[in-house]
Structure formats: C-alpha cells, structure tokens
Design an enzyme around this catalytic site. Structure first.
Site, mmCIF file in Angstrom:
data_model
loop_
_atom_site.group_PDB
_atom_site.id
_atom_site.type_symbol
_atom_site.label_atom_id
_atom_site.label_comp_id
_atom_site.label_asym_id
_atom_site.label_seq_id
_atom_site.Cartn_x
_atom_site.Cartn_y
_atom_site.Cartn_z
ATOM 1 N N SER A 233 0.782 -1.234 0.000
ATOM 2 C CA SER A 233 0.000 0.000 0.000
ATOM 3 C C SER A 233 0.816 1.287 0.000
ATOM 4 O O SER A 233 0.243 2.381 -0.049
ATOM 5 C CB SER A 233 -0.967 0.010 1.195
ATOM 6 O OG SER A 233 -0.263 -0.020 2.415
ATOM 7 N N LYS A 277 -5.372 4.297 8.939
ATOM 8 C CA LYS A 277 -4.287 5.077 8.344
ATOM 9 C C LYS A 277 -4.608 6.577 8.373
ATOM 10 O O LYS A 277 -3.699 7.398 8.529
ATOM 11 C CB LYS A 277 -4.030 4.596 6.917
ATOM 12 C CG LYS A 277 -3.481 3.182 6.883
ATOM 13 C CD LYS A 277 -3.162 2.704 5.483
ATOM 14 C CE LYS A 277 -2.536 1.308 5.526
ATOM 15 N NZ LYS A 277 -2.143 0.812 4.201
#
Length: 344
Positions: A233, A277
């Site tokens: 990611s 996140k």
C-alpha cells in the site's frame, strides 16, 4: 494468614496475571500505526528530497492479542481478527510477514515504473518468474517447494509476465507432469510433479499462491528503503516521491500522507485499513491525505450493501475525528500530481 495460604494466593495471583496479560491467544488486534516520512528513504541518482515538504506513507499496526489486550478491539479504530482469517494458508505470523515483504518489494518496483512512466522517461522491467508464497497440502509439489522459492521456468519455457505463466499452466490438463526450474538459496534445481485440479477456478494448477518476481532498472538509478514495513500500500507515496525528485519539486511545504497500491500505468488501487491510516496521518499532523477513489461494483454491493470506497471511508473517518486534513480522492498518479501542482 498462614504461610501455606499466602503461597497459594500468590500462585493464583501470578497465574491470573500471566493468563490475562501474557498468554497469547490465536487472535490479532489491528490499530492505527504510524505515518512514516519517506523523504530520506527515496534516492534518485543519490539525492534525497531536501525540501520543506514531507511525504508520508501510513501503516496499520498488528499485534497478537492476550485475553486482556483483545479487549482493545472495542476501542475506536481498533479491530480484531482471528489468526486463521489473518494468516490464511500461512503457518505462522513469520510466514505472513515474509509475504508482506515480497508485496513491498513488488510495490517498490511498480512505484519506480509508474513514476518514470508519468515522467515519460525510459525504464526496463525484468521479469524473473514468480515467488512461491504457499503450497497447498493437496499439491503434488507440497514436499518439494518451499515459501520463497523462485520459479523461473516451466518445462524449460520462460515467460514475459505472470499472466503468461498462469495461462500456460491453465492450458495443460489435470494429471499432466510439469517440470519447474526453481532457484533456492542461490542454487538451481528442477522439480517435477503432476498438476492438480484447482477447485476455485476449475483449472489445472501447481497448487501454490504466488507473487511476481521482477526488477525495474532505471537511469538515473532509484533506491527505495522501506525498512521493516511490508505490504503493497505504500506504492502511491513512493511513486510520488520518485516523480518529485525526477521532474519537479512541488513548491509547497505541505505535509502529505496517503496510501494506495500503484500499477505500472499509474492506476491506484484499493487497500485495507484506511480508517486506521487516516487516524495515523492525523496524529502526525498531515495536511493532505491521498485516498484511493476505487469503484465498488454492483456485484460487490449486492453481496455487501455497506461496502464503501476507500475515499468514502477516509472522508467519514476524517470528519469523525474532527481532522483538518484535506482528503483527496485519487484514481491515478496524475490526480495526485495535479492536486500538488495547485500549490505552485
């Protein structure tokens, strides 16, 4: 209190503390990790980003739970996951971490390619085969293949990409014997076995999960140090940092965080744990957060009506935690570049 009673109570107390706080159970907790500045982790021709802006990749922290720490899953932006759901076919967390490192290596290569592609600069992708990530117990190669093995050829035939590799196997028949050219610990060995039926696809197969093994060669040379961070990611943020050093230093002092996989053509893909996140980026003071603006298919929505795109989840999370971050939807590296150029 006599001495015997004191000893019994002490033993019970020690045992209780151990069972609650130290005994690990087959359960993991995921929570917001960190926002890691990558300015000094990306080098182009030996140079790093010395500007006032900061670019950050974001992570999710995963830890094995004890009976007590398993209760953390009920905290905001924490979640629990069983060992079998997290690890899947992998025997232990160490094997799972190895898989994440392979994903990171691949994402670094695609980040380089995406940045050079967007900058209209030449680069070379060298396809080197596939890494074996796991071997099914139903596979006829179960005793011979190991995680981390590199399969370079099948039946002395090499391939230009993983799709060709998979297509070759799919066009054989169950029970056919194939010979794999395998590299392990710097040595080459040929391993033969019969193909089995892969129930999920109905096609013949080796009975492995795999990731692409490749390398990207560029001029100027790009070096990316991901440290001990795994997974795919960070691709978007690495590609932006490479592009920034290659082409233009966006004239700003922004603290930019984000997440998303990256393809060679610059397309940005969906990732997991984006709410966590966003929380991590907000804690580190990011002012901008790039979130994949993925499209949810009608089939996926029919199966899970509550499913949302990464961008939708990121926006809702930022609002819920009263963050001042600007959540920016991106589908391609160009979307992020265009946004950053508005600050010139």
């Amino acid at each position: 209190m006599n001495k015997k009673s004191l000893v019994i109570k002490t033993v019970i107390m020690v045992l209780t503390v151990y069972l609650l706080f130290f005994l690990q159970i087959p359960y993991y907790v995921e929570r917001p990790g960190s926002a890691v500045v990558i300015n000094d982790r990306v080098e182009v021709d030996g140079q790093t980003d010395q500007s006032d802006s900061q670019y950050m990749l974001t992570t999710v922290e995963i830890f094995k739970a004890t009976p007590f720490s398993s209760l953390f899953q009920f905290l905001p932006y924490h979640s629990g996951v069983s060992e079998i759901d997290l690890l899947g076919n992998y025997e232990d967390y160490s094997a799972y971490r190895n898989l994440q490192r392979y994903y990171m290596d691949y994402s670094i290569d695609t980040a380089k390619a995406a940045a050079f592609n967007e900058a209209a600069l030449p680069y070379d992708i060298n396809y080197e085969g596939v890494y074996v990530m796991s071997v099914s117990q139903k596979s006829n190669f179960f005793k011979d293949l190991k995680m981390g093995d590199s399969i370079a050829k099948i039946d002395e035939k090499s391939f230009d990409n993983t799709d060709e590799f998979i297509d070759y196997i799919a066009n054989q028949s169950v029970g056919d014997t194939v010979t794999l050219s395998v590299e392990r610990d710097g040595k080459s060995v040929d391993i033969s076995g019969d193909l089995v039926l892969i129930e999920e696809t109905g096609n013949p197969g080796i009975g492995i999960t795999l990731v692409t093994q490749s390398s990207v060669t560029t001029s100027p040379e790009v070096v990316i140090d991901a440290g001990n961070i795994g997974g795919p990611s960070a691709g978007l943020m690495f590609s932006l940092q490479v592009y920034k050093l290659l082409v233009e230093d966006f004239d700003s002092s922004l603290e930019v965080a984000g997440t998303g996989t990256i393809a060679e053509n610059g397309e940005i893909g969906r990732i997991g744990g984006i709410d966590k996140k966003v929380v991590a980026a907000d804690r580190e003071g990011a002012s901008v957060f790039f979130a994949p603006d993925d499209t949810i298919s009608s089939e996926a929505l029919e199966e899970n009506p509550d499913l949302k795109s990464n961008y939708e989840t990121a926006s809702e999370t930022a609002e819920a935690i009263n963050s001042d971050m600007q959540i920016v939807p991106v589908q391609h590296i160009k979307d992020a570049i265009d946004y950053l150029n508005t600050f010139d």
